[in-house]
Structures are given as C-alpha cells and as structure tokens.
Design a protein around this motif. Structure first.
Motif, PDB file in Angstrom:
ATOM      1  N   THR A  61       0.504  -1.533   0.339  1.00 17.68           N
ATOM      2  CA  THR A  61       0.031   0.111   0.079  1.00 17.68           C
ATOM      3  C   THR A  61       0.913   1.423  -0.009  1.00 17.68           C
ATOM      4  O   THR A  61       0.217   1.827  -0.567  1.00 17.68           O
ATOM      5  N   GLU A  62       1.989   1.767   0.974  1.00 19.10           N
ATOM      6  CA  GLU A  62       2.931   2.249   0.857  1.00 19.10           C
ATOM      7  C   GLU A  62       3.666   2.597  -0.432  1.00 19.10           C
ATOM      8  O   GLU A  62       3.405   4.167  -0.804  1.00 19.10           O
ATOM      9  N   TYR A  63       3.508   2.156  -0.862  1.00 19.82           N
ATOM     10  CA  TYR A  63       4.288   2.570  -2.606  1.00 19.82           C
ATOM     11  C   TYR A  63       3.455   1.434  -3.931  1.00 19.82           C
ATOM     12  O   TYR A  63       4.262   1.752  -4.755  1.00 19.82           O
ATOM     13  N   ALA A  64       2.232   1.956  -3.403  1.00 20.80           N
ATOM     14  CA  ALA A  64       1.259   1.752  -4.309  1.00 20.80           C
ATOM     15  C   ALA A  64       0.964   0.251  -5.503  1.00 20.80           C
ATOM     16  O   ALA A  64       0.195   0.916  -6.514  1.00 20.80           O
ATOM     17  N   LEU A  65       1.603  -0.615  -4.869  1.00 23.06           N
ATOM     18  CA  LEU A  65       1.784  -1.678  -5.383  1.00 23.06           C
ATOM     19  C   LEU A  65      -0.141  -2.453  -5.564  1.00 23.06           C
ATOM     20  O   LEU A  65      -0.299  -3.651  -6.422  1.00 23.06           O
ATOM     21  N   ASP A  66      -0.064  -1.664  -4.897  1.00 20.69           N
ATOM     22  CA  ASP A  66      -1.843  -2.401  -5.179  1.00 20.69           C
ATOM     23  C   ASP A  66      -3.044  -1.716  -5.765  1.00 20.69           C
ATOM     24  O   ASP A  66      -3.963  -2.179  -6.459  1.00 20.69           O
ATOM     25  N   ARG A  67      -2.417  -1.135  -6.700  1.00 18.41           N
ATOM     26  CA  ARG A  67      -2.767   0.635  -7.739  1.00 18.41           C
ATOM     27  C   ARG A  67      -2.616  -0.495  -9.043  1.00 18.41           C
ATOM     28  O   ARG A  67      -1.792  -1.545  -9.278  1.00 18.41           O
ATOM     29  N   PRO A  68      -3.895  -0.084  -9.680  1.00 18.58           N
ATOM     30  CA  PRO A  68      -3.551  -0.464 -11.186  1.00 18.58           C
ATOM     31  C   PRO A  68      -2.300  -0.143 -11.753  1.00 18.58           C
ATOM     32  O   PRO A  68      -1.948   1.054 -11.384  1.00 18.58           O
ATOM     33  N   LEU A  69      -1.730  -1.132 -12.792  1.00 17.84           N
ATOM     34  CA  LEU A  69      -0.455  -0.982 -13.640  1.00 17.84           C
ATOM     35  C   LEU A  69       0.196   0.590 -13.467  1.00 17.84           C
ATOM     36  O   LEU A  69       0.400   1.305 -13.169  1.00 17.84           O
ATOM     37  N   TRP A  70      -1.387   1.175 -14.970  1.00 14.28           N
ATOM     38  CA  TRP A  70      -1.359   2.569 -14.979  1.00 14.28           C
ATOM     39  C   TRP A  70      -0.646   4.009 -13.486  1.00 14.28           C
ATOM     40  O   TRP A  70       0.693   4.387 -14.010  1.00 14.28           O
ATOM     41  N   GLY A  82       1.132   9.313  -4.965  1.00 12.93           N
ATOM     42  CA  GLY A  82       0.827   8.487  -4.959  1.00 12.93           C
ATOM     43  C   GLY A  82       0.640   8.848  -2.766  1.00 12.93           C
ATOM     44  O   GLY A  82       0.132   9.907  -2.497  1.00 12.93           O
ATOM     45  N   PRO A  83       1.189   7.255  -2.354  1.00  9.09           N
ATOM     46  CA  PRO A  83       0.835   7.713  -1.098  1.00  9.09           C
ATOM     47  C   PRO A  83       1.761   8.642  -0.045  1.00  9.09           C
ATOM     48  O   PRO A  83       0.800   9.638   1.130  1.00  9.09           O
ATOM     49  N   GLN A  84       2.234   9.020  -1.173  1.00  7.47           N
ATOM     50  CA  GLN A  84       3.716   9.716  -0.472  1.00  7.47           C
ATOM     51  C   GLN A  84       3.542  11.230  -1.258  1.00  7.47           C
ATOM     52  O   GLN A  84       4.491  12.133  -0.373  1.00  7.47           O
TER      53      GLN A  84
END
Length: 342
Positions: A61-70, A82-84
């Motif tokens: 979640t912290e590095y947005a790996l749970d989001r769509p690829l684009w 992103g989250p940060q």
C-alpha cells in the motif's frame, strides 16, 4: 547558432526518448507474474507468519503496488501523487529496495560513480588502443604488423570477459602484485578523498579496465582498419600521393578523418555495452558497481531497484548517442543540420 539549435533539438529528442524508454522498462519489469512482495506474502502465508504478512501488505500500500499498473507507473515517475505525495524519479526518489530493505538511492549511491569511473576508464582504454592499432594495421596492410594486430584483436574478441578476469585474478596478483577485488584499499572506504585514496583507486582500476575494455578495443580496431582500407583504396588517395603529400600527412588529413565517423558513432553503443557486459566481471572481481545489484534485483524481482538500474543504462545510451551525433556534426562537413531538421 545553428549548432546550438541542433544541440537543443537533440536534447529534447533525448528527453522524449527517455520517457518512452521508462514506459518500456516499467512494462517489461512487470511482465513476470507477481512481484517481490506478492511472492513474499505467499511464502509467509504458507508458513503462518501473520506479522510478516501484515508488514508486506503495508509496503504494498505504501508504494502503491496495490493500484492499477498505469497508476503505479505515473507514481513511480513522479507525475502523479501517491501515498507519499509527488515522490518519484522526477523528484529524486528512486523507490525502495525490498531485497535489501533500504532506499534504492542508498544502494546505488556509491555504486553509480564507481560504475561511471570504471566504464569511463575502459572507454579511454578502448580508444587509446584501437585508434593506433587500427591505423597502423591499415597503413601496413598484409605485413607482420597487420597480422600481429589482427591476431591480438581476434584473441580479444574470442576471450570471454569473465575468463580473462579469472586469469588476471590469479596471475596478475601472483606475479605483478596487482590488487584484486574492490575498487580501493579497505582502509580508505568511507574516508574523504585524499592522494592516497586516489592512488589506491587508480591501481585497483588497472585490472577491471583491461578486462572490460579488451573486447571493445578489439572490435573497434577491426572496424577502424576496415574503414581505413576502404578509404585508402579511393582515387583521391592516389591523387594526393601523386602530388607528393607525405604518408603521415596523407593518412591524418583525409582517410583517417573519413574513417573516423563510425569510430565516433560507436560512443553511443560503447558505454551501455560495457555497463551490461561488466556485470559478470564485477561479480568475479568483487567490484562495488551496479552490476551485482542489477543481477540480484532481477533474480528477486526487486522492481524499483531493477527499473532504476535499467533507466540508468538507458540514460548512458542516450547521452552517448547525443554526444556522438554532436561530434559527427563537428567532425564531418558533409553532415548538415538542415538535413536533420527538415
């Protein structure tokens, strides 16, 4: 003024190409199924380690790996919050290495300048060896000088870099006292630059420079020799001879200048080829370059570290290509800016 306009045009083209390359790198890195964290989560769940799973899920979640690829791509580049917030390549944030559990910038910080140093030394070695040998081989074609240079060139092309590294690893240290392993004496690591540290780095550069640069020098020497022989067979050379031009002046004024174009154009391919070709050499000789880090990142699917190293190699390629294009424009009057802009 025309040259400045062309240089600006090439710089903008380089930036556009680098953006396209970043898309390709990100897509290729994400082609294999899963990633470092998803593989780790699967292993932790299989062994019932709930705390480890929670930490890995938090990192996703912290590095947005749970989001769509684009979305991941634009956050990684720094074109989307992103989250940060806005924190990507454009802002100097290269991401987090899950394999080493450290920021990518910390892992590649020292390795970057060591990589550049080793490969710049190898490039200088290539040109210092290939230029005189290629010219002499062409000027003394079908003599013992030509045959000797050709034998040395083919030997350099046929010998794998890692094998040459292993040979020098043993014999260079045993008979010549050359230091093997690392880029400096351990007592200088973490110390500020000093004459002793510079001397230690230069001595440690001898073996990797020779190993990495040998095959490049051999190939470039053969290409320069072929180009020189082609130029020497043209009618203008016979005309210059008939006018009484001295052999040395004849070689430097006309054939060498014309044959030098491919020699200069190779700059764009030489730097990235040496960086990628030095991975095994760096592992064998224990060099603290980005080669071992790239190898570890690709094996473990550490995507941020692998993507940054690949982007760094791509940047070297584009900078080398731009430099070679600008030098060609200055070197050869037959190349016109207008032909490229129109």
């Amino acid at each position: 003024m025309m040259f400045i306009r062309y240089a600006g045009y090439r710089f903008l083209t380089m930036l556009l190409t680098l953006w396209v390359v970043s898309i390709l790198v990100f897509v290729i890195i994400n082609l294999p199924p899963g990633d470092y964290l998803s593989n780790q989560i699967a292993e932790l769940r299989a062994t019932g380690q709930a705390e480890g799973v929670a930490k890995a899920e938090f990192l996703r979640t912290e590095y947005a790996l749970d989001r769509p690829l684009w979305e991941q791509y634009f956050i990684w580049v720094g074109m989307m919050p992103g989250p940060q917030g806005f924190s990507g390549l454009l802002q100097g944030d290269f991401g987090w290495s899950f394999e080493f559990d450290r920021p990518v910038s910390e892992i590649v910080g020292d390795a970057l300048w060591l990589t550049v140093l080793v490969n710049l030394a190898a490039v200088l070695f290539v040109y210092m060896v290939a230029l005189p040998l290629g010219v002499i081989s062409a000027a003394r074609s079908e003599t013992w000088v030509d045959y000797t240079a050709g034998f040395v060139g083919y030997l350099g092309l046929a010998t794998p870099n890692f094998l040459l590294a292993l040979i020098l690893f043993y014999y260079g240290h045993k008979y010549l006292g050359l230091p093997i392993g690392g880029m400096m004496n351990p007592i200088y690591e973490g110390q500020p630059m000093s004459p002793g540290k510079v001397q230690s780095i230069l001595v440690h550069l001898i073996v990797p420079t020779f190993v990495i640069g040998t095959s490049g020098a051999a190939g470039m020497m053969q290409r320069l020799r072929a180009n020189m022989l082609d130029e020497l067979s043209k009618p203008y050379v016979e005309t210059a001879k008939a006018k009484g031009l001295s052999p040395s002046k004849l070689l430097s004024k006309y054939p060498l200048r014309m044959a030098f174009n491919p020699f200069v154009a190779d700059i764009g391919n030489l730097l990235p080829a040496m960086v990628s070709g030095s991975v095994l050499v760096s592992v064998v000789l224990g060099l603290q370059t980005i080669g071992p880090a790239l190898l570890a990142a690709l094996k473990s699917q550490d995507q941020f570290l692998a993507a940054f190293v690949l982007m760094f190699v791509a940047l070297l390629t584009l900078i080398g290509t731009m430099i070679s294009d600008l030098l060609l424009v200055l070197l050869d009057p037959r190349i016109r800016y207008g032909a490229r802009e129109g």
